[in-house]
Design a protein around this motif. Sequence first.
Motif, mmCIF file in Angstrom:
data_model
loop_
_atom_site.group_PDB
_atom_site.id
_atom_site.type_symbol
_atom_site.label_atom_id
_atom_site.label_comp_id
_atom_site.label_asym_id
_atom_site.label_seq_id
_atom_site.Cartn_x
_atom_site.Cartn_y
_atom_site.Cartn_z
ATOM 1 N N THR A 196 51.578 39.884 42.690
ATOM 2 C CA THR A 196 52.620 39.436 41.585
ATOM 3 C C THR A 196 53.553 38.277 42.002
ATOM 4 N N VAL A 197 53.796 38.136 43.283
ATOM 5 C CA VAL A 197 54.509 37.007 43.812
ATOM 6 C C VAL A 197 53.958 35.764 43.645
ATOM 7 N N LEU A 198 52.623 35.635 44.158
ATOM 8 C CA LEU A 198 51.536 34.840 43.950
ATOM 9 C C LEU A 198 51.507 34.297 42.599
ATOM 10 N N ILE A 244 39.203 33.829 34.142
ATOM 11 C CA ILE A 244 38.240 34.148 35.348
ATOM 12 C C ILE A 244 38.316 35.382 35.929
ATOM 13 N N ALA A 245 37.420 36.107 35.963
ATOM 14 C CA ALA A 245 37.197 37.474 36.750
ATOM 15 C C ALA A 245 36.412 37.372 37.908
ATOM 16 N N ARG A 252 39.167 44.454 40.664
ATOM 17 C CA ARG A 252 38.916 43.071 39.983
ATOM 18 C C ARG A 252 40.296 42.498 39.700
ATOM 19 N N ILE A 253 40.136 40.934 40.090
ATOM 20 C CA ILE A 253 41.336 40.153 39.811
ATOM 21 C C ILE A 253 40.853 39.252 38.490
ATOM 22 N N THR A 298 46.348 39.003 37.746
ATOM 23 C CA THR A 298 46.317 40.347 37.926
ATOM 24 C C THR A 298 45.263 41.070 38.598
ATOM 25 N N TYR A 299 45.431 42.105 38.952
ATOM 26 C CA TYR A 299 44.675 42.883 40.058
ATOM 27 C C TYR A 299 44.604 44.317 39.268
ATOM 28 N N GLN A 300 43.209 44.744 39.060
ATOM 29 C CA GLN A 300 42.964 46.225 38.522
ATOM 30 C C GLN A 300 42.112 46.665 39.734
#
Length: 155
Positions: A26-28, A125-126, A114-115, A104-106
Amino acid sequence: MTGDARFEDGAEAPLRLKALDADDLTVLSSLTQDAVFPAGEMRWNRKARRFALLVNRFRWENGSTAAQKERVQAVLAFEDVMRVQSQGVDKTDPAMVYSLLSITYQPAEDGAGRIELTLAGDGAIALEVEALEVVLRDVTKPYVAPSGKAPSHPN
């Protein structure tokens, strides 16, 4: 004297940050919001399992009221990438410029996940990753943003 670090302490120092969990990412994501990059600066090294972008990021850490609106070139590298997919990205035109809106990250099972990199204009882009490891590293000195303005997003 001891205390927490402040943005002012970094001044012109280049950023070098690593994200190993969703909070770090989240910071990045906030630091790379509105970063721009040409399609030709995307690389996936399948053998090394690394996907990287050379971006021109807005220096949000300067604060939105800073007199000089600055950008800096930075490498955004994703490790342990097993698969890359994209939508709305023209890989045949290396000069096409994209704007990064968020990352985001799942999470999935066993640390995999998955980013998703969301781009302006409905592009995405996934990255299917075995583990979350992302590095953001500034590689040039800051320069005045060509527009002279901070990016904005109408509500």
